[in-house]
Design a protein around this motif. Sequence first.
Motif, short mmCIF file in Angstrom:
data_model
loop_
_atom_site.label_atom_id
_atom_site.label_comp_id
_atom_site.label_asym_id
_atom_site.label_seq_id
_atom_site.Cartn_x
_atom_site.Cartn_y
_atom_site.Cartn_z
N LYS A 49 72.94 39.19 50.13
CA LYS A 49 72.31 39.90 49.00
C LYS A 49 73.30 40.90 48.41
N ALA A 50 74.02 41.56 49.32
CA ALA A 50 74.98 42.56 48.85
C ALA A 50 76.03 41.94 47.95
N LEU A 51 76.36 40.69 48.21
CA LEU A 51 77.36 39.99 47.40
C LEU A 51 76.91 39.88 45.95
N THR A 52 75.62 39.68 45.76
CA THR A 52 75.13 39.48 44.39
C THR A 52 74.66 40.77 43.75
N SER A 53 74.21 41.72 44.56
CA SER A 53 73.55 42.88 43.97
C SER A 53 74.48 44.06 43.69
N ASN A 54 75.73 43.95 44.09
CA ASN A 54 76.65 45.06 43.87
C ASN A 54 76.28 46.32 44.65
N ASN A 55 75.41 46.19 45.57
CA ASN A 55 75.07 47.37 46.36
C ASN A 55 75.10 47.05 47.85
N LEU A 56 75.44 48.04 48.60
CA LEU A 56 75.59 47.82 50.04
C LEU A 56 75.29 49.12 50.76
N PRO A 57 74.47 49.08 51.79
CA PRO A 57 74.28 50.32 52.57
C PRO A 57 75.46 50.53 53.51
N HIS A 58 75.54 51.70 54.14
CA HIS A 58 76.49 51.83 55.25
C HIS A 58 76.02 50.89 56.35
N LEU A 59 76.96 50.32 57.07
CA LEU A 59 76.58 49.30 58.05
C LEU A 59 76.94 49.74 59.47
N LEU A 60 76.15 49.30 60.39
CA LEU A 60 76.49 49.50 61.80
C LEU A 60 76.23 48.17 62.51
N GLU A 172 73.50 59.93 67.16
CA GLU A 172 72.27 59.70 66.41
C GLU A 172 72.43 59.92 64.89
N PRO A 173 73.02 61.06 64.46
CA PRO A 173 73.15 61.28 63.00
C PRO A 173 73.88 60.15 62.28
N LEU A 174 74.82 59.51 62.96
CA LEU A 174 75.52 58.40 62.30
C LEU A 174 74.65 57.16 62.22
N THR A 175 73.96 56.86 63.33
CA THR A 175 73.16 55.63 63.32
C THR A 175 72.06 55.73 62.28
N SER A 176 71.54 56.96 62.07
CA SER A 176 70.44 57.08 61.11
C SER A 176 70.94 56.95 59.66
N ARG A 177 72.25 57.04 59.47
CA ARG A 177 72.78 56.87 58.11
C ARG A 177 73.13 55.42 57.80
N CYS A 178 73.04 54.56 58.79
CA CYS A 178 73.51 53.19 58.60
C CYS A 178 72.37 52.18 58.73
N ALA A 179 72.56 51.04 58.07
CA ALA A 179 71.68 49.90 58.33
C ALA A 179 72.20 49.24 59.59
N LYS A 180 71.33 49.11 60.60
CA LYS A 180 71.80 48.61 61.87
C LYS A 180 71.58 47.11 61.98
N PHE A 181 72.56 46.42 62.49
CA PHE A 181 72.42 44.98 62.74
C PHE A 181 72.83 44.69 64.17
N ARG A 182 71.93 44.05 64.89
CA ARG A 182 72.28 43.68 66.25
C ARG A 182 72.82 42.26 66.25
N PHE A 183 73.97 42.07 66.80
CA PHE A 183 74.54 40.72 66.91
C PHE A 183 74.19 40.17 68.28
N LYS A 184 73.43 39.09 68.26
CA LYS A 184 72.97 38.52 69.53
C LYS A 184 74.04 37.59 70.09
N PRO A 185 74.04 37.43 71.43
CA PRO A 185 74.89 36.38 71.99
C PRO A 185 74.51 35.04 71.34
N LEU A 186 75.49 34.19 71.10
CA LEU A 186 75.19 32.96 70.38
C LEU A 186 74.31 32.02 71.20
N PRO A 187 73.32 31.39 70.55
CA PRO A 187 72.50 30.41 71.26
C PRO A 187 73.33 29.19 71.65
#
Lengths: 346, 352
Positions: A49-60, A172-187
Motif C-alpha cells: 500500500k505504501a508503494l502506491t499511497s506515497n505514505n509510510l509509517p515508521h516501521l518496526l 517502549e517510547p520507540l515501539t509506540s511510535r512505529c507500526a509493528k510487524f512480527r516476522f514469523k518463522p517460515l511455514p
Amino acid sequence: MSTFFQNARVASANNGQLPPEAQPWVEKYRPKSMNEIASQEQAVQVLKKALTSNNLPHLLFYGPPGTGKTSTILALARELFGPELIRSRVLELNASDERGIQIVREKVKNFARTTVTATVDDYPCPPYKIIILDEADSMTTDAQSALRRTMETYSKTTRFCLVCNYVSRIIEPLTSRCAKFRFKPLPIEKLKERIAMVCEQEGVQIEPEATSTLIKASNGDLRKAIMFLQSGAKLHAGEKIVASSINEMAGIVPPEVMSSLTAAWYSTEYQEISKIVNEVMNAGFSAEQILSQMHDHLVTDGDLSAYKKAKISLVLGEVDLCLINGADEHLQILNLMLKAADIVTH
Amino acid sequence: MSLWADKYRPQSLDKLTYHNDLSAHLKKMAHSGDFPHMLFYGPPGAGKKTRIAAVLREIYGPGVERLKVDQRQFVTPSNRKLDLNIVSSNYHMELNPSDVGMYDRAVVQDLIKEVAQTQQIDANAKHRFKIIVINEADELSREAQAGLRRTMEKYMTNLRIILCCNSTSKIISPIRSRCLLVRVARPSEGEIDDAMQAVAKKENFSLPHELCVKIADDSDRNLRKALLTLEATKVQEPNLAQVQKIVKTDWEIEIGNIADLIIAEQNPNRVLLVRTRMYELISRCIPSSLIIKNLAFDLANKVDRRLRSGIIEHAAIYEHRLRTGNKDIFHLEAFVARVMSLIKRHQMEKNS
C-alpha cells in the motif's frame, strides 16, 4: 600490517560485480522486490500500500533470524527509489557501525534533517528518506532515547525502520511510535518451495529425506536452510546431498549419541555416566544443542512419569541458565546427567 | 628447538592423520570458487587451529606461511587506547579480539570493517577475498558478535571469516546461521597412539606400546597434551622402556594433593591450609574454573560412591558462581568447605 593493506584500495560494498558462481546463494537469492518475499503476508500487504499511497509509517520489524526482515526493507527501498536514488535516500546503520548516542545526535539527525525532492521516472520516489536501523536491539537505551524526539521532529522528511530480533529490547517510547510487524518463522511449505527453487536453479540434487532434515534443522530460518544447502552442494559436488551431512553442518547431535546419553539415565554408576559424558564432550558437541535435543526427547519419552519429567525439566532449566552465564560445559552436563539419573532411578 | 607438538604439526590437509572425511570435505571446499564463512568448534587439543592453517594453505598456497606479528592501536569511542597483537600474512590475518576484553566491539567495528572494505588486487592471488581468523570466538561479547553480522553479509566479496571456538553455545544464533559449522572432535585413542608413534619414529627412538596407551589414556584424548607429556617423559627418562610413571604436570599433581588433603581431614585448619595451596595455584596462572573442575573429578574418583553426585553438583554450582562472581578464591573456598561438610556428614551417618 602494512603489507596486509598494501596493494589494496577501498572497495564499495556493492556485490554487483561479483561473478555469480562465487556469490553466496543467500545473497544471490535474496528477494529483489516485494513480490518475491516469501510468506509474511501481513507486512507485505501493508507495505505494498505504501508503494502506491506515497505514505509510510515508521516501521518496526521483529522476529527470529532468517525470516526476511532486512530483505523486506531493502526490497521496499529499492522499489520506492530505484537503484540510483537509493544511495542518497536510504541510510543503513547496523551493529557494525558505531551507534552510540553521539552518532544518533549527529549522523542520524543530519541525515534526517535534509529534505529531498529529486525524482526518477518509473519509481514512486515519495518525498521522504528512509533510515534503516538494523539490529536495533543492540543499540544502547540512551541511543534509543535520543531517537525519540528525532523521529517525531523530522517525520515530514524521514521515515525510520527499526529491525530487530527481540522487540522487548526496544524501549517502549520507540515501539509506540512505529507500526509493528512480527516476522514469523517460515511455514514448512514455503521453505520447501524455496529450497526446491534454489535446487532447480543451481542444479543441486538432494534426497527427499535430506530435504525434510534440512527443513527441520533450519527451524523456519530460510537463510540457514539456503546456507546449509550451498555448503552441502559444495561437499557433495555432483552427488546427492544426504541427511547425515546436513545434520553435521547444522551441529545437530546424532540420534545414537543422544540415545546413549538418555540410556545413561537408568544407570546408578557414577563411572559409567561420567565415561559417557566424557565421550560426548570429547566429540565436541555443543552443550546447548545437547540440552535442547534432550528436552525434545524428554517430552516425547513414553517410559517416564509426568512427575519425573517435570523434575528433569527443572534441572534442564537450571543448567541452561548456568550455560548462558558461561559456566563450564563438562561440569554442567555431568551434573545434569547425574541429577537426571538420580531422579529416574528413584 | 621447538616443542614436538609444534614441530610435527601437519602443514597441509593431506598430512592430517585423522577425520579424513572432514579433511576431504575441506579440500573440496577450498578448491571451489566460493568459500563460506566457517565456524570451527571442538574441545581443546582436537586440532582446530592446525586444520584452519591447513585450509588456509590449501586456499592460498605456501604464501600464507610468511607471517608477521604486528601491534595495532585502537581508540575506543570513549577515547581509551588499546593495543592488539595481530598475526598476518598477505592473504589472511589472525586475531584474538577477546584480548582487549570488553572493548572487543571496537576491534570488530574498526579493524575487521577496514579489512572488509579493502580489496585484494594482487594479481597473483588465487582468490579475491581475504580471510580473517578469529580465535576464541566464544569469548566475544554479544555486542561484538552483533557487530559482525552485517559485515559478514555485506562484504562477502572481500572477506571471509573463520571463527574458532570451543563451544557454539556462546555464539549468537544469527552468526551461527551465517557460518558453516565444522565440528572437530578429539582423535580416538588409537589415533593418538599413531600420532605418537609417528613422532617417535621421526625422533629416532622406540616407544613401548604400554607407555603409549598410558599416555593416551592420561591425556584424555587431547593430542597436544599427549605429545607434551611424551616429550616431558622422554626428557626426564631417556630410556623409555624403563619408564613406569609418566610425567604429570605440576598443577595436576598439586590438585591431586589438595583432594587428598580434603579427604583426609575436615576442619577449619584444613580449609586454611587448602587456601594457601589454592593461592599458590592461582598465582601460577591456573584458571580457577579449571582448578574446580579437576578437583571435583579427582575428588569424585576418590570418595565413597554415594558422595559423588553431590560433589559434582556443588562443583557445577560453585563453578557457575565463580564465572559470574568477582573474586575467585571465595568460590573455590566455598566449594572446599562444602565438600568437607559433605564428607563429614557422610561419615557421621555411617558411624551412627
